[in-house]
Scaffold this active site. Structure first.
Site, short mmCIF file in Angstrom:
data_model
loop_
_atom_site.label_atom_id
_atom_site.label_comp_id
_atom_site.label_asym_id
_atom_site.label_seq_id
_atom_site.Cartn_x
_atom_site.Cartn_y
_atom_site.Cartn_z
N TYR A 66 -28.99 57.25 17.90
CA TYR A 66 -29.28 56.21 16.85
C TYR A 66 -29.76 54.97 17.38
O TYR A 66 -29.16 54.48 18.16
CB TYR A 66 -28.24 56.25 15.69
CG TYR A 66 -27.92 57.51 15.09
CD1 TYR A 66 -28.50 58.57 15.31
CD2 TYR A 66 -26.93 57.36 14.16
CE1 TYR A 66 -28.35 59.74 14.80
CE2 TYR A 66 -26.47 58.54 13.57
CZ TYR A 66 -27.26 59.68 13.72
OH TYR A 66 -27.04 60.84 13.13
N GLN A 189 -20.71 69.42 10.53
CA GLN A 189 -21.62 68.60 9.77
C GLN A 189 -23.00 68.94 9.60
O GLN A 189 -23.58 69.07 10.60
CB GLN A 189 -21.47 67.07 10.42
CG GLN A 189 -22.30 65.95 9.58
CD GLN A 189 -22.65 64.65 10.20
OE1 GLN A 189 -23.45 63.99 10.18
NE2 GLN A 189 -21.39 64.11 10.63
N PRO A 220 -26.99 62.96 2.04
CA PRO A 220 -26.73 63.36 0.64
C PRO A 220 -27.81 62.93 -0.56
O PRO A 220 -27.45 63.52 -1.75
CB PRO A 220 -25.44 62.78 0.26
CG PRO A 220 -25.16 61.55 1.20
CD PRO A 220 -26.09 61.91 2.37
N LYS A 229 -35.92 56.53 -6.38
CA LYS A 229 -36.72 55.53 -6.12
C LYS A 229 -38.19 55.96 -5.56
O LYS A 229 -39.01 54.98 -5.60
CB LYS A 229 -36.18 54.78 -4.54
CG LYS A 229 -36.29 55.70 -3.44
CD LYS A 229 -35.12 55.01 -2.38
CE LYS A 229 -35.52 53.78 -1.87
NZ LYS A 229 -34.43 53.06 -1.34
N ARG A 239 -37.80 53.37 3.42
CA ARG A 239 -37.83 54.21 4.70
C ARG A 239 -39.13 54.96 4.97
O ARG A 239 -39.59 54.42 6.10
CB ARG A 239 -36.72 55.26 4.67
CG ARG A 239 -36.64 55.81 6.00
CD ARG A 239 -35.51 56.90 5.99
NE ARG A 239 -34.26 56.53 5.94
CZ ARG A 239 -33.18 57.17 5.80
NH1 ARG A 239 -33.16 58.45 6.17
NH2 ARG A 239 -31.82 56.40 5.94
N GLY A 294 -26.46 56.97 4.15
CA GLY A 294 -27.13 55.62 4.88
C GLY A 294 -27.30 54.70 3.56
O GLY A 294 -27.26 55.28 2.60
N SER A 296 -29.54 50.77 3.68
CA SER A 296 -30.02 49.73 4.35
C SER A 296 -29.72 48.31 3.75
O SER A 296 -30.24 47.38 4.48
CB SER A 296 -31.63 50.19 4.47
OG SER A 296 -32.24 49.87 3.30
N GLN A 300 -26.88 48.74 -2.14
CA GLN A 300 -26.97 50.35 -2.01
C GLN A 300 -25.60 50.69 -1.86
O GLN A 300 -25.09 51.47 -2.63
CB GLN A 300 -27.93 50.88 -1.02
CG GLN A 300 -29.39 50.45 -1.19
CD GLN A 300 -30.31 50.98 -0.27
OE1 GLN A 300 -29.80 51.55 0.96
NE2 GLN A 300 -31.55 50.98 -0.35
N1 NAP Z 1 -25.38 65.20 12.17
C1 NAP Z 1 -26.89 64.85 12.13
O1 NAP Z 1 -27.72 65.70 12.83
C2 NAP Z 1 -27.34 63.94 11.21
C3 NAP Z 1 -28.54 63.83 10.95
C4 NAP Z 1 -29.10 62.78 10.01
C5 NAP Z 1 -28.27 61.83 9.61
N2 NAP Z 1 -26.95 61.91 9.99
C6 NAP Z 1 -25.90 61.05 9.41
O2 NAP Z 1 -26.10 60.83 8.10
C7 NAP Z 1 -26.36 59.49 7.55
C8 NAP Z 1 -27.05 59.34 6.35
O3 NAP Z 1 -28.40 59.93 6.69
P1 NAP Z 1 -29.60 59.37 5.75
O4 NAP Z 1 -29.76 58.03 5.68
O5 NAP Z 1 -30.77 60.42 5.85
O6 NAP Z 1 -28.75 59.82 4.55
P2 NAP Z 1 -29.09 59.36 2.81
O7 NAP Z 1 -27.80 59.00 2.14
O8 NAP Z 1 -29.72 60.68 2.00
O9 NAP Z 1 -30.23 58.22 2.38
C9 NAP Z 1 -30.02 57.12 2.93
C10 NAP Z 1 -31.27 56.27 2.39
O10 NAP Z 1 -31.27 56.49 0.84
C11 NAP Z 1 -31.57 55.07 0.20
N3 NAP Z 1 -30.53 54.71 -0.67
C12 NAP Z 1 -29.07 54.85 -0.12
N4 NAP Z 1 -28.59 54.27 -1.20
C13 NAP Z 1 -29.34 53.92 -2.35
C14 NAP Z 1 -29.20 53.23 -3.31
N5 NAP Z 1 -28.42 52.93 -3.99
N6 NAP Z 1 -30.48 53.11 -4.09
C15 NAP Z 1 -31.51 53.05 -3.75
N7 NAP Z 1 -31.84 53.80 -2.59
C16 NAP Z 1 -30.59 54.13 -1.65
C17 NAP Z 1 -31.61 54.08 1.35
O11 NAP Z 1 -33.19 54.16 1.78
P3 NAP Z 1 -34.03 52.86 2.11
O12 NAP Z 1 -33.72 52.60 3.38
O13 NAP Z 1 -35.43 53.44 2.06
O14 NAP Z 1 -34.12 52.01 1.00
C18 NAP Z 1 -31.13 54.74 2.50
O15 NAP Z 1 -31.73 54.22 3.86
C19 NAP Z 1 -27.05 59.00 8.95
O16 NAP Z 1 -26.90 57.65 9.06
C20 NAP Z 1 -26.30 59.61 10.02
O17 NAP Z 1 -24.95 59.04 10.44
C21 NAP Z 1 -26.51 62.84 10.90
#
Ligand code: NAP
Length: 325
Positions: A66, A189, A220, A229, A239, A294, A296, A300
């Site tokens: 990352y 995971q 999730p 969004k 993003r 995640g 940002s 959020q």
């Molecule tokens: N094991 C693996 O291979 C693997 C792979 C991928 C990820 N991961 C882990 O999973 C974590 C999460 O992944 P992800 O970022 O794809 O997950 P996510 O939770 O599905 O998406 C996060 C994004 O959703 C938006 N968001 C979150 N909360 C919000 C809210 N309350 N209102 C509006 N938009 C919201 C934001 O986008 P914007 O930034 O666009 O606002 C944020 O960056 C990573 O950080 C990492 O630690 C693991």
């Protein structure tokens, strides 16, 4: 000083990971594409991690890939101010980090190298969960098991885990651990959200849950689609809009690939007048899959933590169970 309502913090439940003794908070805060990628400054990382902490989150996920290692550096720097025994920190190795044969995979050679680098970047006493980030069919499972057990025996890792491993590899890994009388991975995971449920259709989630392996789901919110969004276009600070800056352009495909379930999910939530975030995150928790999410922006994180405590009607869950294919 705690600036968030105590009610929210008190309601942050802890759950055991499978049959291990390790508990994590209902939400894990991940650092892909935000800390160390979106912005490299300490202040940004600190604001987000402090917010997560004040909201009661005590589980933090990162990886050596990352932000090319920047996420580990920043996370480690900020977490220094908190008592080490009070949180769970996970990182991962095996993702390609360079062009050469030795910069990827699960060989003992690469994993020990990747681990030493992560450990140095995090600059922290120990890592709670060290992940074999992806399966590597070119390395024997016995070598993998011995390598991760060696790291546990070295005192620098408390537990090991897998991510996105195929079912057969997980089963074989358990057989090898039993034969060698060694520690098994405590968690798998995988990608999981209402929109992407292949962890059940491929048998991994069910096998793990029936065999004492914790299940954690990354993305999730389906990278933001389940927050609603993107319903009326692409917000400027999202993003997708920042894909060049983040050097990541996969989010845009998620809609085409999963649109029947994304649209159905949003429509059902609208019908019941339910908050999308609450339904998306509670859907995972109801399946015993602990979300690795995640965020940002700190707002959020606040709304995500509030979302897991909202009471939602049973009829919503019944209708969402009719998941479109
Ligand atoms: N094991 C693996 O291979 C693997 C792979 C991928 C990820 N991961 C882990 O999973 C974590 C999460 O992944 P992800 O970022 O794809 O997950 P996510 O939770 O599905 O998406 C996060 C994004 O959703 C938006 N968001 C979150 N909360 C919000 C809210 N309350 N209102 C509006 N938009 C919201 C934001 O986008 P914007 O930034 O666009 O606002 C944020 O960056 C990573 O950080 C990492 O630690 C693991």
């Amino acid at each position: 000083m705690n600036i968030y309502p105590q009610k929210i913090v008190k309601n942050m439940n802890y759950f055991r990971l499978g049959s291990s003794g390790l508990k994590i908070t209902a939400l894990t805060y991940g650092s892909a594409l935000t800390i160390g990628t979106e912005r490299h400054d300490y202040k940004y990382a600190e604001e987000l991690i402090d917010t997560a902490w004040q909201l009661g989150i005590r589980s933090f996920d990162t990886s050596n890939n990352y932000g090319y290692g920047s996420a580990e550096i920043l996370l480690g720097q900020v977490l220094k101010k908190y008592p080490r025994q009070e949180y769970v920190l996970s990182t991962k190795g095996s993702w390609p980090i360079g062009e050469s044969q030795y910069e990827k995979g699960l060989s003992r050679k690469h994993i020990l190298y990747a681990f030493e680098q992560s450990f140095e970047r995090l600059n922290i006493e120990y890592i709670d969960i060290y992940y074999a980030h992806r399966f590597d069919s070119e390395v024997s499972i016995e070598e993998i098991v011995r390598t991760f057990n060696y790291l546990i025996d070295s005192g620098r890792v408390r537990y090991w885990a897998t991510s996105e491993w195929p079912l057969n590899a997980i089963k074989e890994c358990h057989r090898v651990c039993d034969r060698l009388n060694m520690e098994k991975p405590i968690v798998e995971q995988f990608i999981y959200s209402y929109a992407i449920q292949k962890a059940f259709s491929n048998g991994v989630a069910t096998y793990c849950q029936e065999n004492g392996v914790g299940t954690m789901g990354f993305s999730p919110l389906c990278q933001g689609y389940l927050t609603g969004k993107y319903r009326n276009g692409i917000p400027l600070d999202s993003r997708i809009a920042k894909s060049d800056q983040l050097a990541y352009n996969k989010t845009v495909n998620f809609y085409e690939q999963n649109k029947s379930r994304i649209d159905f999910f949003l429509e059902v939530c609208d019908k019941y007048g339910v908050d999308y975030l609450a339904a998306a995150l509670q859907w995972c928790l109801r399946k015993n899959i602990f979300p690795v999410l995640g965020a940002s922006k700190k707002e959020q994180l606040i709304s995500n933590v509030e979302a897991i405590n909202k009471i939602l009607p049973n009829s919503l869950w019944n209708e969402l169970e009719k998941v479109p294919s």
